[in-house]
Design a protein around this motif. Structure first.
Motif, PDB file in Angstrom:
ATOM      1  N   ASP A 141      17.423  35.087  39.261  1.00 15.87           N
ATOM      2  CA  ASP A 141      18.756  35.369  38.727  1.00 15.87           C
ATOM      3  C   ASP A 141      19.007  36.880  38.629  1.00 15.87           C
ATOM      4  OD1 ASP A 141      19.174  32.684  38.523  1.00 15.87           O
ATOM      5  OD2 ASP A 141      18.892  32.573  36.348  1.00 15.87           O
ATOM      6  N   LEU A 142      17.990  37.638  38.169  1.00 16.28           N
ATOM      7  CA  LEU A 142      18.159  39.076  38.002  1.00 16.28           C
ATOM      8  C   LEU A 142      18.347  39.765  39.346  1.00 16.28           C
ATOM      9  CD1 LEU A 142      18.226  41.579  36.227  1.00 16.28           C
ATOM     10  CD2 LEU A 142      15.722  41.658  36.345  1.00 16.28           C
ATOM     11  N   LYS A 143      17.524  39.389  40.320  1.00 12.36           N
ATOM     12  CA  LYS A 143      17.659  39.974  41.657  1.00 12.36           C
ATOM     13  C   LYS A 143      19.041  39.691  42.225  1.00 12.36           C
ATOM     14  CE  LYS A 143      15.834  39.585  46.358  1.00 12.36           C
ATOM     15  NZ  LYS A 143      14.821  38.950  47.220  1.00 12.36           N
ATOM     16  N   SER A 144      19.497  38.464  42.085  1.00 15.94           N
ATOM     17  CA  SER A 144      20.810  38.074  42.589  1.00 15.94           C
ATOM     18  C   SER A 144      21.922  38.831  41.878  1.00 15.94           C
ATOM     19  CB  SER A 144      21.001  36.564  42.417  1.00 15.94           C
ATOM     20  OG  SER A 144      22.294  36.169  42.821  1.00 15.94           O
ATOM     21  N   VAL A 146      21.771  41.835  40.280  1.00 12.42           N
ATOM     22  CA  VAL A 146      21.767  43.254  40.644  1.00 12.42           C
ATOM     23  C   VAL A 146      22.303  43.434  42.057  1.00 12.42           C
ATOM     24  CG1 VAL A 146      20.309  45.264  41.100  1.00 12.42           C
ATOM     25  CG2 VAL A 146      19.901  43.858  39.066  1.00 12.42           C
ATOM     26  N   GLN A 147      21.803  42.627  42.983  1.00 16.09           N
ATOM     27  CA  GLN A 147      22.249  42.748  44.374  1.00 16.09           C
ATOM     28  C   GLN A 147      23.732  42.465  44.514  1.00 16.09           C
ATOM     29  OE1 GLN A 147      19.946  40.372  47.061  1.00 16.09           O
ATOM     30  NE2 GLN A 147      21.345  40.679  48.784  1.00 16.09           N
ATOM     31  N   GLY A 148      24.208  41.414  43.856  1.00 15.83           N
ATOM     32  CA  GLY A 148      25.620  41.061  43.950  1.00 15.83           C
ATOM     33  C   GLY A 148      26.530  42.113  43.361  1.00 15.83           C
ATOM     34  N   ASN A 149      26.139  42.675  42.227  1.00 11.03           N
ATOM     35  CA  ASN A 149      26.990  43.672  41.580  1.00 11.03           C
ATOM     36  C   ASN A 149      26.953  45.013  42.287  1.00 11.03           C
ATOM     37  OD1 ASN A 149      28.346  42.717  38.916  1.00 11.03           O
ATOM     38  ND2 ASN A 149      26.348  41.721  38.926  1.00 11.03           N
ATOM     39  N   MET A 171      10.348  42.806  36.005  1.00  9.98           N
ATOM     40  CA  MET A 171      10.896  44.042  36.551  1.00  9.98           C
ATOM     41  C   MET A 171      10.490  44.301  38.000  1.00  9.98           C
ATOM     42  SD  MET A 171      12.909  45.510  34.286  1.00  9.98           S
ATOM     43  CE  MET A 171      13.512  43.827  34.130  1.00  9.98           C
ATOM     44  N   GLU A 172       9.514  43.548  38.495  1.00  8.11           N
ATOM     45  CA  GLU A 172       9.077  43.743  39.881  1.00  8.11           C
ATOM     46  C   GLU A 172      10.211  43.494  40.874  1.00  8.11           C
ATOM     47  OE1 GLU A 172       5.808  44.974  40.936  1.00  8.11           O
ATOM     48  OE2 GLU A 172       6.390  45.522  38.898  1.00  8.11           O
ATOM     49  N   VAL A 173      11.163  42.637  40.507  1.00  8.33           N
ATOM     50  CA  VAL A 173      12.261  42.358  41.436  1.00  8.33           C
ATOM     51  C   VAL A 173      13.166  43.575  41.596  1.00  8.33           C
ATOM     52  CG1 VAL A 173      12.230  39.911  40.876  1.00  8.33           C
ATOM     53  CG2 VAL A 173      13.831  41.414  39.672  1.00  8.33           C
ATOM     54  N   LEU A 174      13.054  44.556  40.685  1.00  6.66           N
ATOM     55  CA  LEU A 174      13.895  45.750  40.780  1.00  6.66           C
ATOM     56  C   LEU A 174      13.286  46.835  41.664  1.00  6.66           C
ATOM     57  CD1 LEU A 174      15.077  46.255  37.073  1.00  6.66           C
ATOM     58  CD2 LEU A 174      16.263  45.073  38.929  1.00  6.66           C
ATOM     59  N   VAL A 175      11.995  46.722  41.968  1.00  3.42           N
ATOM     60  CA  VAL A 175      11.308  47.775  42.719  1.00  3.42           C
ATOM     61  C   VAL A 175      12.042  48.156  44.007  1.00  3.42           C
ATOM     62  CG1 VAL A 175       9.191  48.352  43.990  1.00  3.42           C
ATOM     63  CG2 VAL A 175       9.042  47.321  41.711  1.00  3.42           C
ATOM     64  N   TRP A 182      17.443  53.703  52.228  1.00  9.12           N
ATOM     65  CA  TRP A 182      18.900  53.880  52.345  1.00  9.12           C
ATOM     66  C   TRP A 182      19.647  52.610  51.980  1.00  9.12           C
ATOM     67  CZ3 TRP A 182      21.514  58.356  53.426  1.00  9.12           C
ATOM     68  CH2 TRP A 182      20.716  59.455  53.754  1.00  9.12           C
ATOM     69  N   VAL A 183      19.140  51.492  52.444  1.00  8.88           N
ATOM     70  CA  VAL A 183      19.831  50.223  52.232  1.00  8.88           C
ATOM     71  C   VAL A 183      18.791  49.155  51.903  1.00  8.88           C
ATOM     72  CG1 VAL A 183      21.236  48.422  53.281  1.00  8.88           C
ATOM     73  CG2 VAL A 183      21.734  50.819  53.782  1.00  8.88           C
ATOM     74  N   VAL A 184      19.073  48.307  50.919  1.00 10.16           N
ATOM     75  CA  VAL A 184      18.199  47.203  50.553  1.00 10.16           C
ATOM     76  C   VAL A 184      19.007  45.919  50.539  1.00 10.16           C
ATOM     77  CG1 VAL A 184      16.774  46.205  48.732  1.00 10.16           C
ATOM     78  CG2 VAL A 184      16.653  48.654  49.180  1.00 10.16           C
TER      79      VAL A 184
END
Length: 321
Positions: A141-144, A146-149, A171-175, A182-184
């Motif tokens: 959920d957190l990865k989704s 952050v990525q979506g926003n 927090m590992e999903v934020l690494v 440049w792009v993730v």
């Protein structure tokens, strides 16, 4: 700490106030121009460094390092038209020393509407990640989120409170979002700001401040270089901290460790006066003394630092009144 109002108005003479009004008008014109030119104002991002510095100077007691580090890091990041990575700040210190207050100020002076802005995302372990058994779902959920926003707005602010109560691993999903790529995941994320807040390192910071006092050193002589190693070690040694055994620490993805020093009696006094001013009340000696008398100070021998900083000042004033 007093609540922020956008467009800080320090105390002073009428002449000083008129000068500030003129400066504010000029700053507003500059902001408007930048909006029209598209420099800022994307996603309601409207940085007001004059207001931020004014509010920090007027309301944040006893934190020379935090003031300087936060403002310097933010200015350098915001003024860079093409940052190579997001800005990542980690705020550390004893309870009630101003960490949450500073994070709310940053939201207030960077985004229209502050914490209520849809591009400011505030996470609390107790509210958002309460069950360790649900960690895999939280990660997804957190990865989704952050990525979506970040896809919707690259100028986003993410606040993570009480990191010392966050189960390690999440927090590992934020690494991937915090590094210098440049792009993730197809998203340009380099203009984002991440702020992590915790009490971890507070005891070590207190000890450095106490030793400085015992050595008759001025508080303002304490430097970041004295505190960074002990804060980092405290995080690495704490199995309950969200960064424990984390790639965020191993890959050195934190740009600035921001230490908050313990507050002394005169700092609590400052908080009381600020709170009374916010309530529209004149300074009253009996109120000031009552709050100080009801505040616990440590260590036992020196009675130097407030055990809860300025955290309970507002409630103590309300009780006295």
């Amino acid at each position: 700490m007093a609540a922020a109002t956008r467009g800080c108005r320090p105390w002073g003479s009428l002449l000083g106030l008129l000068g500030l009004v003129s400066a504010a008008a000029a700053a507003w014109d500059l902001t408007s121009l930048r909006c029209h030119l598209g420099t800022f104002c994307e996603c309601d991002f409207q940085p007001d460094f004059q207001g931020l510095e004014c509010d920090l100077a007027q309301h944040l007691a006893g934190q020379h390092l935090a003031k300087a580090l936060v403002v310097k890091a933010l200015k350098a990041f915001v003024q860079d038209p093409a940052p190579t990575k997001p800005l990542v700040l980690s705020l550390h210190g004893w309870t009630g020393t101003g960490k949450s207050y500073v994070s709310s100020l940053l939201a207030h002076y960077l985004f229209r509407g502050g914490l209520r802005n849809p591009h400011v995302h505030h996470f609390s372990p107790v509210i958002h990640f309460p069950h360790a058994s649900h960690m895999e779902r939280y990660k997804k959920d957190l990865k989704s989120w952050v990525q979506g926003n970040l896809t919707a707005c690259s100028r986003s602010l993410f606040l993570f409170d009480e990191m010392d109560k966050l189960a390690p691993g999440l927090m590992e999903v934020l690494v991937p979002f915090l590094g210098s790529s440049w792009v993730v995941f197809g998203t340009n994320y380099r203009k984002a700001i991440f702020i992590f807040i915790s009490n971890t390192g507070g005891e070590q910071i207190n000890q450095v401040a106490l030793e400085a006092w015992r050595g008759r050193r001025e508080r303002e002589e304490i430097r970041l270089q004295e505190l960074e190693p002990v804060i980092s070690q405290a995080v690495l040694d704490n199995p309950h901290h969200g960064f424990w055994r984390s790639g965020i620490m191993e890959e050195h993805l934190l740009d600035v460790l921001v230490p908050f020093l313990p507050l002394q009696r005169h700092h609590v006094q400052h908080c009381v006066l600020n709170e009374l001013a916010q309530l529209g009340l004149e300074p009253r000696e009996e109120v000031l003394q009552a709050v100080l008398d009801s505040t616990t100070f440590f260590p036992e021998e020196e009675q130097l630092f407030s055990s809860n900083g300025c955290k309970t000042v507002a409630s103590r004033i309300a009780f006295v009144l």
